[in-house]
Design an enzyme around this catalytic site. Structure first.
Site, short mmCIF file in Angstrom:
data_model
loop_
_atom_site.label_atom_id
_atom_site.label_comp_id
_atom_site.label_asym_id
_atom_site.label_seq_id
_atom_site.Cartn_x
_atom_site.Cartn_y
_atom_site.Cartn_z
N LYS A 134 -0.92 -3.66 3.75
CA LYS A 134 0.33 -2.94 3.52
C LYS A 134 0.70 -2.87 2.04
O LYS A 134 1.19 -1.85 1.57
CB LYS A 134 1.46 -3.57 4.32
N GLU B 76 10.83 -5.59 1.36
CA GLU B 76 11.30 -4.25 0.99
C GLU B 76 12.70 -4.05 1.56
O GLU B 76 13.18 -4.84 2.35
CB GLU B 76 10.33 -3.17 1.51
N GLU C 71 2.68 6.80 8.91
CA GLU C 71 3.97 6.42 9.49
C GLU C 71 5.06 6.42 8.42
O GLU C 71 4.87 5.91 7.32
CB GLU C 71 3.88 5.02 10.10
N GLU D 5 3.14 2.95 6.51
CA GLU D 5 1.72 2.59 6.46
C GLU D 5 0.91 3.73 7.05
O GLU D 5 1.45 4.63 7.68
CB GLU D 5 1.45 1.30 7.24
N ASN E 210 -2.24 4.42 9.64
CA ASN E 210 -3.15 3.85 10.62
C ASN E 210 -4.41 4.70 10.67
O ASN E 210 -4.35 5.90 10.96
CB ASN E 210 -2.49 3.77 11.99
N PHE F 230 11.96 -9.65 29.00
CA PHE F 230 10.69 -8.98 28.75
C PHE F 230 9.52 -9.95 28.58
O PHE F 230 8.61 -9.72 27.80
CB PHE F 230 10.78 -8.05 27.53
P1 ADP Z 1 3.40 -2.81 12.24
O1 ADP Z 1 2.18 -2.45 11.46
O2 ADP Z 1 3.47 -4.28 12.54
O3 ADP Z 1 3.62 -1.96 13.43
P2 ADP Z 1 5.24 -1.23 10.59
O4 ADP Z 1 5.29 -1.36 9.13
O5 ADP Z 1 4.52 -0.03 11.14
O6 ADP Z 1 4.62 -2.57 11.24
O7 ADP Z 1 6.71 -1.25 11.16
C1 ADP Z 1 6.99 -1.32 12.53
C2 ADP Z 1 8.44 -0.97 12.77
O8 ADP Z 1 9.31 -1.85 12.06
C3 ADP Z 1 8.84 0.41 12.32
O9 ADP Z 1 8.55 1.36 13.28
C4 ADP Z 1 10.33 0.24 12.11
O10 ADP Z 1 10.99 0.26 13.35
C5 ADP Z 1 10.45 -1.15 11.58
N1 ADP Z 1 10.47 -1.17 10.12
C6 ADP Z 1 9.44 -1.37 9.29
N2 ADP Z 1 9.83 -1.34 7.99
C7 ADP Z 1 11.15 -1.09 7.99
C8 ADP Z 1 12.15 -0.96 6.96
N3 ADP Z 1 11.86 -1.07 5.68
N4 ADP Z 1 13.42 -0.71 7.35
C9 ADP Z 1 13.73 -0.61 8.66
N5 ADP Z 1 12.86 -0.75 9.66
C10 ADP Z 1 11.57 -0.99 9.35
#
Ligand code: ADP
Length: 665
Positions: free
Chosen positions: A116, A200, A275, A288, A290, A348
């Site tokens: 990341k 962040e 994403e 990120e 994928n 859950f």
């Molecule tokens: P992973 O790779 O574990 O799925 P992600 O970076 O894709 O992690 O984030 C997963 C979820 O977490 C996102 O869909 C969002 O809901 C939440 N998220 C991630 N970063 C942020 C952020 N900076 N602010 C708010 N929500 C976030």
């Protein structure tokens, strides 16, 4: 084109890939662990090779065994699905060395996007908008606090190697940063063997919207619109849809173009997903990329008419993309619901066991023009094991617009029968019933906000309740008739019209049930309801209409009552004679035992630590113990103040659900 490919995965995605390969006339090889010998993907493939024992580390993650299987069967390419080895650069390298194609991007793109922190730096350099934050590795909790203050609260602490929502914590103040830093790095270490975390800005009221990209090895890259995946639980997607109800044409294009710019910056090839997190003013920020097929790819397929697996296979075989950006047309609306083996009414918790009954709704086009698709990886009689992801199936519906896709999803969920393991179908159906969902007012907090105390089943509206009671009343009449036909019983004739009482939650609903020559009719609460159905006793799915409204209800006789499940509601209805109903009012109600003096394990898991000892006084909110389950650390805290009387479980113990950990005085 390849003549034989191997699918390095299991479950629904392995089956999904096999379907397309078969259609293209490509032979397929499945790999499986000892636990999966009878699995659907093994049955569907032309050949299958066992690659080791049940734990994925000893089977589905064994790159060498998978390559051996390719060499043994003559498979020329590998589709990795998602998860497992799909984003492991070292696996691609090994394949390459063995002369086998990888149905996915090049190894350098996987490497560049696999981390990341690194991928954010790259995205920034490619002109993609990223979440404000600190793109360095954080050494300790004090540094974390300093950086968090710099960025400004709220912040999000994330594992750089993270995925699947693991190693991720939101913090609103210094104390939460310290807590979050510790638990996120612990979780990252145990899940990814890499404890680097970064911080962040936490975007409030965010939506998760992602762009599907597609690129070939000939310099063509395009975007296939977006998917909105804001309906999440613990940062894990639950419902996805395409398009997003939030994006306008301008934002869609801006996001699409940035996603393509990023894909080009890493010379991307194959299908991939960029994403973004989108705030309420439609500002969007890269999260990120994928570098694989996503779980939720079917919604894009439904609105574009493309088969992403086919395009991936063709691309890996060297073909150029057959379409250009201008050819991409988005048609209608698609939703996907992830059906998991879990217990929504028990927080859950994951559920495991044998699927004793598995009847998904029929696939295909409905008379109203909507379409149902089911991507399944299990069979009736199969086992949901603790070793793998608890997803049972994906239910996908399409409609010309969002409302019809949503209605189709509700109806398909009502008709989806799963028994033997716990599952979330009622919860998914309840989501479809929410007005806020229907209005498309989504954020990633949707579930937490709409179900602040968890899910306890939906309370049906008055008219839905009446219809369900009518179903129970008629079912009881049918049961009584059959009982009357059993030999040796005293012969009696059912009266053509009978007064009965439907009893629900200790409330009596007097009714009259009669046969009108064509079907059943029910008088209930002053309403007349015609009940039409070809349902037979013993069937667990009731379909028909009540008062002219089409209905699918899951129905089972339990003891003297009927359990009815429909649209997120579970009703336990007793059908009694008026006299029995009167007497039922006099029966005492069993009181549940008082458990407030105990800390119980909310889930099966490992007791990582206990932070109190007998005699300690604790305050509300204080940490009591940490339980690890499914590689997630859960901190258990005191609901209220008190004194510890005894600690009843030892560190390292494997806990059953509801096992007592601590007793209070
Ligand atoms: P992973 O790779 O574990 O799925 P992600 O970076 O894709 O992690 O984030 C997963 C979820 O977490 C996102 O869909 C969002 O809901 C939440 N998220 C991630 N970063 C942020 C952020 N900076 N602010 C708010 N929500 C976030």
């Amino acid at each position: 084109m390849f003549s034989k490919i191997l699918i390095a995965n299991r479950g629904e995605i392995a089956c999904r890939v096999i379907k397309t390969a078969r259609r293209l006339g490509i032979r397929t090889v499945a790999v499986y662990s000892e636990a999966d010998a009878g699995a659907l993907h093994v049955e569907m493939a032309d050949e299958a090779v066992c690659i080791g024992p049940a734990p994925s580390a000893q089977s589905y993650l064994q790159a060498d065994r998978i390559i051996e299987a390719c060499l043994k069967t003559g498979a020329q390419a590998v589709h990795p699905g998602y998860g497992f080895l799909s984003e492991k650069a070292s696996f691609c390298e090994k394949l390459k060395a063995a002369g086998i194609s990888f149905i996915g991007p090049d190894v350098h793109a996987i490497g560049a996007m696999g981390d990341k922190i690194e991928s954010k730096k790259l995205a920034k350099a490619a002109g993609v908008s990223t979440v404000p934050g600190y793109l360095g590795v954080i050494r300790d909790d004090e540094e974390a606090v300093r950086i968090a203050r710099d960025i400004g609260y709220p912040v999000m602490i994330k594992a750089s190697a993270g995925g699947g929502g693991k190693g991720m914590r939101v913090a609103w103040d210094d104390a939460q940063v310290r807590d979050g830093f510790r638990s996120a790095s612990n979780e990252a270490r145990s899940s990814f063997a890499d404890d680097r975390v970064f911080i962040e800005k936490y975007i409030t009221e965010p939506r998760h919207i992602e762009i599907q990209v597609l690129a070939d090895g000939h310099g063509n890259a395009l975007y296939l619109g977006e998917r909105e995946c804001s309906i999440q639980r613990r940062h894990q997607k639950v419902i996805e849809e395409a398009p997003s109800p939030f994006l306008d044409e301008h934002t869609r294009r801006a996001m699409g173009e940035q996603a393509v710019a990023l894909a080009k910056a890493v010379q991307y090839r194959s299908a991939g997903t960029v994403e973004f997190i989108v705030d309420k003013d439609r500002n969007f920020y890269f999260l990120e990329m994928n570098t694989r097929l996503q779980v939720e790819h079917p919604v894009t397929e439904m609105i574009t008419g493309l088969d992403l697996v086919e395009l991936m296979i063709r691309g890996a075989a060297g073909e150029a993309l057959p379409i250009r950006q201008a050819d991409v047309k988005l048609n209608g609306w698609a939703l996907e619901a992830r059906i998991y083996a879990e217990e929504p009414t028990r927080g859950f918790l994951p559920s495991i066991g044998r699927v004793t009954r598995y009847r998904p709704p029929a696939e295909g086009r409905r008379p109203d023009g909507t379409i149902v698709r089911v991507d399944t990886g299990v069979v009736e009689g199969g086992e949901i094991s603790m070793f793998y992801d608890p997803m049972i199936a994906k239910l996908i519906t399409w409609g010309p617009e969002r409302a019809s896709a949503t209605r189709a999803m509700g109806a398909a969920l009502d008709a989806f029968e799963i028994r033997g393991v716990g599952h979330n179908i009622a919860f998914l159906a309840a989501l479809m019933e929410k007005e806020r969902f229907r209005d498309g007012r989504l954020t990633t907090n949707f579930i937490a906000e709409e179900f602040p105390d968890g899910f306890h089943g939906l309370t049906p509206t008055e008219s839905v309740r009446q219809r369900l009671l009518a179903v129970a009343l008629v079912a009881q009449r049918r049961a009584a008739e059959r009982d009357g036909m059993v030999s040796g019983q005293m012969a009696f004739r059912q009266p053509s019209s009978e007064a009965l009482v439907a009893r629900l939650d200790r409330v009596n609903h007097p009714a009259v049930v009669h046969w009108d020559g064509n079907g059943w009719a029910v008088e209930l609460d002053g309403r007349h309801l015609d009940v039409r159905s070809d349902w037979e006793l013993g069937r667990t799915l009731w379909t028909g209409s009540v008062g002219g409204v089409p209905l699918a209800v899951q129905i089972e006789r339990r003891g003297t009552g009927w359990v009815l499940i429909h649209a997120g509601a579970t009703l336990v209805v007793q059908v009694l004679t008026p006299r029995a109903a009167e007497l039922a009012d006099l029966m005492p109600v069993k009181q549940p035992p008082d458990l407030s003096k105990f800390l119980l394990s909310p889930m099966p898991g490992l007791l990582v630590s206990v932070s109190v000892a007998p005699g300690d006084t604790v305050e509300a909110g204080q940490e009591l113990a940490v339980v690890e389950a499914m590689k997630m650390e859960n901190i258990l805290r005191a609901d209220s103040g008190g004194t510890v009387k005894a600690v009843r479980a030892e560190k390292g113990a494997s806990l059953a659900v509801d096992q007592i950990i601590i007793e209070f005085a």
